[in-house]
Design a protein around this motif. Structure first.
Motif, PDB file in Angstrom:
ATOM      1  N   ASP A 128      27.883  38.658  43.217  1.00 48.48           N
ATOM      2  CA  ASP A 128      27.681  37.695  42.542  1.00 48.48           C
ATOM      3  C   ASP A 128      26.701  38.095  41.426  1.00 48.48           C
ATOM      4  O   ASP A 128      27.096  37.205  40.231  1.00 48.48           O
ATOM      5  CB  ASP A 128      27.311  35.875  42.660  1.00 48.48           C
ATOM      6  N   ASN A 180      46.189  41.941  36.599  1.00 48.96           N
ATOM      7  CA  ASN A 180      46.275  42.174  38.208  1.00 48.96           C
ATOM      8  C   ASN A 180      46.553  44.084  38.217  1.00 48.96           C
ATOM      9  O   ASN A 180      47.526  44.335  37.310  1.00 48.96           O
ATOM     10  CB  ASN A 180      46.223  40.969  38.611  1.00 48.96           C
ATOM     11  N   ASP A 187      46.281  29.921  42.913  1.00 51.49           N
ATOM     12  CA  ASP A 187      44.960  31.193  42.923  1.00 51.49           C
ATOM     13  C   ASP A 187      45.368  31.348  45.024  1.00 51.49           C
ATOM     14  O   ASP A 187      44.752  30.451  45.269  1.00 51.49           O
ATOM     15  CB  ASP A 187      43.752  31.886  42.718  1.00 51.49           C
ATOM     16  N   ARG A 232      36.507  36.624  39.880  1.00 51.89           N
ATOM     17  CA  ARG A 232      36.532  36.852  41.476  1.00 51.89           C
ATOM     18  C   ARG A 232      36.584  35.765  42.309  1.00 51.89           C
ATOM     19  O   ARG A 232      35.637  35.190  42.331  1.00 51.89           O
ATOM     20  CB  ARG A 232      35.978  38.159  41.805  1.00 51.89           C
ATOM     21  N   ARG A 233      37.842  35.398  42.748  1.00 55.25           N
ATOM     22  CA  ARG A 233      38.183  34.410  43.885  1.00 55.25           C
ATOM     23  C   ARG A 233      39.061  34.656  44.976  1.00 55.25           C
ATOM     24  O   ARG A 233      38.429  35.758  45.800  1.00 55.25           O
ATOM     25  CB  ARG A 233      38.639  32.922  43.199  1.00 55.25           C
ATOM     26  N   SER A 236      43.159  41.557  42.439  1.00 56.02           N
ATOM     27  CA  SER A 236      41.364  42.432  42.046  1.00 56.02           C
ATOM     28  C   SER A 236      40.930  41.472  41.360  1.00 56.02           C
ATOM     29  O   SER A 236      41.708  40.181  41.536  1.00 56.02           O
ATOM     30  CB  SER A 236      41.100  43.669  41.074  1.00 56.02           C
ATOM     31  N   ARG A 237      39.968  41.538  40.463  1.00 58.57           N
ATOM     32  CA  ARG A 237      39.318  41.031  39.265  1.00 58.57           C
ATOM     33  C   ARG A 237      40.773  40.392  38.002  1.00 58.57           C
ATOM     34  O   ARG A 237      41.395  41.707  37.457  1.00 58.57           O
ATOM     35  CB  ARG A 237      38.446  41.327  38.279  1.00 58.57           C
ATOM     36  N   SER A 238      41.362  38.699  37.922  1.00 51.71           N
ATOM     37  CA  SER A 238      42.525  38.895  36.994  1.00 51.71           C
ATOM     38  C   SER A 238      41.309  38.926  35.692  1.00 51.71           C
ATOM     39  O   SER A 238      40.486  38.690  34.930  1.00 51.71           O
ATOM     40  CB  SER A 238      42.726  37.650  37.061  1.00 51.71           C
ATOM     41  N   ARG A 239      42.333  39.356  34.218  1.00 50.75           N
ATOM     42  CA  ARG A 239      41.944  39.880  33.161  1.00 50.75           C
ATOM     43  C   ARG A 239      42.738  39.806  32.263  1.00 50.75           C
ATOM     44  O   ARG A 239      43.945  39.995  32.132  1.00 50.75           O
ATOM     45  CB  ARG A 239      41.390  41.445  32.768  1.00 50.75           C
ATOM     46  N   GLU A 254      28.790  40.243  38.512  1.00 51.12           N
ATOM     47  CA  GLU A 254      30.233  39.188  38.202  1.00 51.12           C
ATOM     48  C   GLU A 254      29.158  38.597  37.240  1.00 51.12           C
ATOM     49  O   GLU A 254      30.207  39.142  35.916  1.00 51.12           O
ATOM     50  CB  GLU A 254      30.518  38.566  38.409  1.00 51.12           C
ATOM     51  N   TYR A 272      37.693  38.091  31.433  1.00 50.14           N
ATOM     52  CA  TYR A 272      37.883  38.535  32.646  1.00 50.14           C
ATOM     53  C   TYR A 272      37.849  37.947  33.775  1.00 50.14           C
ATOM     54  O   TYR A 272      36.782  36.201  33.013  1.00 50.14           O
ATOM     55  CB  TYR A 272      36.917  39.517  33.572  1.00 50.14           C
TER      56      TYR A 272
END
Length: 400
Positions: free
Chosen positions: A87, A331, A383, A362-363, A336-339, A90, A359
Motif C-alpha cells: 500500500d 490492463n 470491478d 489496485r483493487r 494488474s493495475r488499470s491505467r 502504491e 493509474y
C-alpha cells in the motif's frame, strides 16, 4: 448273592468311569481358562503398547500443531507487513506518477510551447492563421482529468461483469447485471442501492429488446443501449425511461462480432455521455486496430462527426469521455493495475504534456465498465462484481 455282586461291580465301574470323565472335563476347562488368560494378558500388553504409542503420537501432533500455529502467526504478520509495504509503495507510485511527466498518445494540431506562442521559425501571418483555426475548435468545456482524488468501494453484488451508472439529470441509479439481458434494475439513489441486500430488490425495468455488452448509457431521462442480433447490423436504441417506450433506433455500420475492447470482448460499442452530449465508441471492423469515436445527436441519434482516436483496442478494458476528450483504460491479460494510457481530444487542444498517465488504485481484477457522470465528476466502475466510485480531480486545458 451273585446278581447283587454283579450289580455292585457294575456300579463301581460306572462311578470310576464318571470320575475319569469329569476329571478330564475339568482338565479341559482348566486348560481353556489358562489359554483365555494368556490371550487376555497378550491383549492387555498390546493395548498398553498401543495406548502408549497413541499418547506419544498425540504429544507429537500437539507439538506439530503448536509449531504450525506459530508459523501461521509469523506468516500472517509477515503478510500484513507486506500488505502495508505494498500500500505504501502504491501511494508512492501514485505520488510519483502525479509529479512526473506524463506519457500518453494524444492527437494535436500543432505543438504549443508553455508561453502560448508558436515556434520561432514560423511567420507572423501563419501564427495568426493557425491560431484562428485552433481557437475555432475550442468548446465551452475546458477541463481535463489530472488525477484520481478518492476511491469508494460501495458494495459487491451481482455478476463479475456488469455496469452501473447514474443519470446526470437525476439521482436515480441503474444497474446492468451481466453482459446481456432485457432487464435493468433501478434505484432512487446511490444510498438506496448501497442499503439494498441484492440487485433484485430494486424496481426492475423490462425492455422491449435485449441490451448487449456493457456500453449502455443513461442521459437526461433516456436509456441508450446497444442491440445486437445474429446476422444483423448493430443498433443503438433510445428508450424513454419515464414513458416506458422506444423513441428512436439507429443502425450503425459496424461488424456485429467486432469487439471494441480486447479484454472485454462482449462489448461491441460503448455509449458515453458528458457535458457536450452523447458519444459512441466503436470499431468499424475486427481488422481495424484502433478505436473510433462518433458524436451523436442525443435526440435523433444522427451521427454528427467521426474521428479515428488512434488509441489501440489491444489490451483495452474500458473507455469514457470527459469534455470531448476520450480516455482509454488499459490492463493486462492477467489483471494488474488499470491505467489511462491513451487520450484523444476532439478539439485538438490536449497535448502530450497535459495528458498524464494515470493509474487506478489496485483493487480486485479488471474493470468491466467505467461510466462518467459530468455533474459529480465521478466514474462509476464495475470491478469483479464490486461497485466502485472514483472521484476525479480536474484542471483547465492549456489553451483555454
Amino acid at each position: 448273592m451273585k446278581p447283587l455282586f454283579i450289580l455292585l461291580i457294575s456300579t463301581a465301574w460306572t462311578l470310576i468311569g464318571a470320575q475319569y470323565y469329569y476329571q478330564g472335563l475339568m482338565d479341559y476347562l482348566e486348560n481353556r481358562l489358562l489359554a483365555i488368560e494368556d490371550r487376555m494378558q497378550l491383549w492387555h500388553e498390546q493395548f498398553h503398547r498401543h495406548h502408549t504409542e497413541m499418547l506419544d503420537f498425540k504429544k507429537l501432533a500437539a507439538e506439530a500443531m503448536n509449531g504450525l500455529r506459530n508459523d501461521y502467526s509469523m506468516m500472517y504478520k509477515n503478510l500484513e507487513g507486506a500488505s502495508v509495504q505494498v500500500d505504501r509503495v502504491e501511494r508512492e507510485m501514485d505520488y510519483v506518477e502525479s509529479q512526473t511527466s506524463p506519457r500518453a498518445c494524444t492527437n494535436r494540431v500543432n505543438k504549443v510551447v508553455e508561453q502560448e506562442a508558436w515556434g520561432p521559425v514560423e511567420r507572423e501571418e501563419e501564427e495568426e492563421e493557425d491560431w484562428e483555426v485552433l481557437h475555432s475548435r475550442v468548446s465551452d468545456c475546458a477541463e481535463i482529468i489530472s488525477g484520481i482524488r478518492s476511491v469508494k468501494i460501495l458494495k459487491r453484488v451481482g455478476s463479475s461483469k456488469g455496469m452501473w451508472t447514474r443519470d446526470p439529470r437525476s439521482s436515480k441509479v441503474y444497474i446492468f447485471n451481466g453482459t446481456s439481458g432485457d432487464t435493468l434494475h433501478q434505484f432512487n439513489s446511490v444510498r438506496d442501492f448501497s442499503r439494498s441486500l441484492e440487485v433484485m430488490s430494486s424496481g426492475n425495468v423490462k425492455l422491449p429488446s435485449e441490451w448487449n455488452g456493457l456500453g449502455s448509457a443513461v442521459y437526461n431521462g433516456y436509456l441508450y443501449y446497444i442491440k445486437k442480433e445474429a446476422n444483423a447490423d448493430v443498433q443503438v436504441v433510445k428508450y424513454d425511461l419515464l414513458r416506458g417506450s422506444v423513441t428512436e433506433t439507429a443502425m450503425f455500420p459496424v461488424e456485429s462480432q467486432a469487439s471494441l475492447y480486447s479484454l472485454n470482448p462482449e462489448t461491441v460499442a460503448d455509449l458515453a455521455a458528458d457535458d457536450e452530449g452523447l458519444w459512441l465508441l466503436y470499431t468499424p471492423s475486427d481488422s481495424e486496430p484502433n478505436i473510433s469515436l462518433a458524436k451523436m445527436d442525443a435526440a435523433t441519434l444522427d451521427i454528427e462527426q467521426i474521428w479515428d482516436t488512434r488509441c489501440p483496442r489491444e489490451n483495452a478494458e474500458a473507455a469514457f469521455v470527459v469534455c470531448g476528450t476520450v480516455y482509454v483504460v488499459y490492463n493486462t491479460r492477467l489483471a494488474s493495475r488499470s491505467r489511462i494510457q491513451c487520450v484523444f481530444d476532439v478539439n485538438d487542444i490536449v497535448i502530450s504534456e497535459e495528458a498524464p498517465l494515470i493509474y487506478f488504485p489496485r483493487r480486485y481484477g479488471a474493470h468491466a465498465s467505467l461510466k462518467y457522470n459530468p455533474e459529480e465528476r465521478q466514474l462509476y466502475g464495475w470491478d469483479d462484481g464490486y461497485q466502485i466510485i472514483y472521484r476525479l480531480t480536474m484542471k483547465r486545458k492549456l489553451l483555454v
